[in-house]
Design an enzyme around this catalytic site. Structure first.
Site, PDB file in Angstrom:
ATOM      1  N   ASP A 106      53.694  37.025 -57.100  1.00 53.86           N
ATOM      2  CA  ASP A 106      54.293  38.252 -55.753  1.00 53.86           C
ATOM      3  C   ASP A 106      53.492  38.049 -55.025  1.00 53.86           C
ATOM      4  OD1 ASP A 106      56.326  39.059 -57.612  1.00 53.86           O
ATOM      5  OD2 ASP A 106      54.950  40.418 -58.610  1.00 53.86           O
TER       6      ASP A 106
HETATM    7  N1  URA Z   1      54.372  39.415 -63.617  1.00 55.43           N
HETATM    8  C1  URA Z   1      54.327  39.964 -62.369  1.00 55.43           C
HETATM    9  O1  URA Z   1      55.192  40.935 -62.079  1.00 55.43           O
HETATM   10  N2  URA Z   1      54.197  39.408 -60.862  1.00 55.43           N
HETATM   11  C2  URA Z   1      53.027  38.426 -60.834  1.00 55.43           C
HETATM   12  O2  URA Z   1      53.402  37.912 -59.193  1.00 55.43           O
HETATM   13  C3  URA Z   1      53.746  37.136 -61.982  1.00 55.43           C
HETATM   14  C4  URA Z   1      53.397  38.017 -63.017  1.00 55.43           C
END
Ligand code: URA
Length: 246
Positions: A106
Site C-alpha cells: 500500500d
Molecule cells: N497488507 C496490507 O494491509 N497492506 C500492505 O501493503 C501489505 C499487506
C-alpha cells in the site's frame, strides 16, 4: 550459444539508446574481445564475449533483481499519472530495464519490495499456489493477545467473507499505558489479498497504524538500506528466492 546485436545488448544493460550506441560505436569507443567494433549491429554472444565501453567492462545480465526499502508515499506501480511510483526512486540508468514491482505494498506501507524484469520469477513468487510467506512488522492500536494469535493461526474471516490461510502472529510488545494500547507485532501470511494485514486486524476490531514488510520467502530486508534505498540481490539471495518459487 545465443547471439544478438551489440546495440541491443548494450541498450539492455542501460548503456544508451540504439541511436546513441550507433554514435558511440562509430567513435571507436566499443571493444569486443579486445577489438574495436564500429558496427553497432554486429552479432555477438552476450554471455561469452567481453564487451567494453570506454575501457569499462560491461558485464551482461539477462535480468536485474533489486531489493528496495519502499518509503511511504509512493505507489507500487510502474507508472501513474498523478502519484510518484517506486520506479521514480531509481537511478536514471536503471529506468531502461523495464523493471516492475513483484506484488504490491500500500502507499502507506514501507519495506521490502522486489523489483525485477524477470517475469517468470515474479509470476512464481506471486502464484497463489506457491504460498510464499511474507512477514510484516506492524504497530496496531489495541492490545493484541493470545486469542488473536489463535484466531490468526486458524484463519481469519475478512470483511468479504474470505477466510485467510493460517497466519503466524508473534507479539513483540504491548504498551498498555497508552490509550488505546499499542501493540508491536510480526505477522507472517501465505497469500496476498488486498490490504490483507490491515483487514485481518480489522476483523478483530484493531487498527494497523504502521506497516512494514520485512521478509518475503527467504529474502530479508537489508537493515542497512534506508527508506528509498535499493541494491541488487546477491547470488545467494537470488538462489534462495528461486528455490522458493519452483
Ligand atoms: N497488507 C496490507 O494491509 N497492506 C500492505 O501493503 C501489505 C499487506
Amino acid at each position: 550459444m545465443s547471439r544478438q546485436r551489440l546495440d541491443k545488448t548494450l541498450a539492455h544493460m542501460g548503456i544508451g539508446t540504439r541511436s546513441e550506441l550507433k554514435k558511440i560505436a562509430k567513435q571507436g569507443r566499443i571493444q569486443v574481445n579486445g577489438h574495436i567494433v564500429k558496427d553497432a549491429g554486429l552479432q555477438i554472444a552476450p554471455e561469452h564475449d567481453r564487451i567494453e565501453v570506454d575501457g569499462e567492462w560491461i558485464q551482461y545480465k539477462e535480468f536485474i533483481y533489486l531489493m528496495l526499502n519502499k518509503p511511504q508515499g509512493v505507489i507500487s506501480a510502474t507508472e501513474d499519472g498523478r502519484e510518484r511510483t517506486v520506479l521514480d526512486l531509481l537511478d536514471g540508468t536503471l529506468r531502461i530495464f523495464d523493471l516492475f514491482p513483484v506484488g504490491r505494498l500500500d502507499k502507506d506501507t514501507e519495506g521490502l519490495l522486489l523489483l525485477t524484469n524477470d517475469g517468470q520469477l515474479a509470476h512464481n513468487l506471486l502464484s497463489p499456489r506457491k504460498h510464499v510467506p511474507k512477514t510484516y512488522l506492524a504497530h496496531v492500536e489495541g492490545a493484541v493477545g493470545e486469542a488473536d494469535q489463535n484466531y490468526f493461526a486458524e484463519g481469519v474471516r475478512l470483511d468479504d467473507g474470505y477466510v485467510t490461510l493460517p497466519a503466524q502472529l508473534v507479539i513483540q510488545h504491548v504498551d498498555e499505558d497508552c490509550s488505546p494500547p499499542l501493540s508491536v507485532i510480526d505477522l507472517t501470511i501465505h497469500e496476498g489479498k488486498f490490504h490483507q494485514v490491515k483487514r485481518m486486524f480489522q476483523a478483530v476490531d484493531k487498527q494497523v497504524v504502521y506497516l512494514k514488510r520485512i521478509q518475503m520467502g527467504t529474502l530479508l530486508l537489508d537493515p542497512k538500506l534506508a527508506l528509498g534505498e535499493y541494491r541488487e540481490l546477491s547470488n545467494k539471495e537470488l538462489e534462495g528466492l528461486k528455490g522458493e518459487a519452483t
